[in-house]
Design a protein around this motif. Sequence first.
Motif, PDB file in Angstrom:
ATOM      1  N   ARG A   1      68.077   1.410   2.258  1.00 28.23           N
ATOM      2  CA  ARG A   1      67.033   2.363   1.878  1.00 28.23           C
ATOM      3  C   ARG A   1      65.952   1.708   1.026  1.00 28.23           C
TER       4      ARG A   1
ATOM      5  N   GLN B   1      67.024   9.020   5.220  1.00 30.49           N
ATOM      6  CA  GLN B   1      68.432   9.052   4.835  1.00 30.49           C
ATOM      7  C   GLN B   1      69.323   8.949   6.069  1.00 30.49           C
TER       8      GLN B   1
ATOM      9  N   TRP C   1      70.362   1.844  -3.991  1.00 33.04           N
ATOM     10  CA  TRP C   1      69.692   1.699  -2.706  1.00 33.04           C
ATOM     11  C   TRP C   1      69.707   0.263  -2.203  1.00 33.04           C
TER      12      TRP C   1
ATOM     13  N   ASP D   1      69.056   5.293   7.411  1.00 32.56           N
ATOM     14  CA  ASP D   1      69.850   4.357   6.631  1.00 32.56           C
ATOM     15  C   ASP D   1      71.341   4.598   6.837  1.00 32.56           C
TER      16      ASP D   1
END
Length: 282
Positions: free
Chosen positions: A70, A263, A118, A266
């Motif tokens: 991300r 989201q 992330w 990822d």
Amino acid sequence: MFAELTDRQWLWCAAGFYTAGVVMGAVSLMRGGRMSGAMIYGTILAGYVLQFIGLGVRGHATGGCPLGNRFEIFQFTAWSAITLYLVVGVTFRSSVLGFFTSCLGAALTLLSLSVPAWDAVRRTHIFGGNPWIELHAALAIFSYGVFGLLALTSALFLFRHYSLKSKHLGGWFSFLPSIRDLDHIELRLLGAGMALLTLALLFGAVYWSRDTATVGHAKLAATVAVWAVSATAFGMRVAGRLLARPFAWTCLALFAAALISLQAVDGSRHPVAVQASEGSGP
């Protein structure tokens, strides 16, 4: 000395320049003066070069386009939006658009850098050496960057619309482009983003049709949903059924949906990964 900087350190430096552009623009606006378009453009360009180097270092380490988590996706989205601004922003002749672009660049880069989770896992060779899948991913995320610049233009449209309705034409409102120019820019950016995302889906479909087991259903559904919204909005705008403020709000919602869909993108990654090293910098 510069050769010893890590990818994240380069990206922190880029975020610093984007933030400096925000600060300089904000100070100019608060003082009621005109922002220097050349100064804003130069600051964004400096941040862009540093971000390009940081992403290049990351890409060399991961063996492909840095889109493995991300953090990298948000960084690439910011870089894509700023790429488009640097290419076409001069034609807008708007220092205010440069200021808002600095805001977008600073927000996305600082947010991703400030959330260690992330970037806790860095994936390598996520495209398996397949250039078509890599091109698909790069085009898709680049289109999201275009939608980011579209959202900025839509925000300027709403500000200009408010200034005209309330008859507040002075101050920083006087630096905004005309409402007609902003409307035309919105339409062109939406068309460009939709076209890039269409190409991305076509490139992906060619590969996935040969091996449907590799398709991440959540990722596919999220990406197709973003494309459907952009295509519907573009079609309704061309047909004259979605105009002015509703169109601008739709464009803002489109970028928000694109960010939310990241989201799912990822989360569809395969579990082949390497942990980030402790010496990777801040």
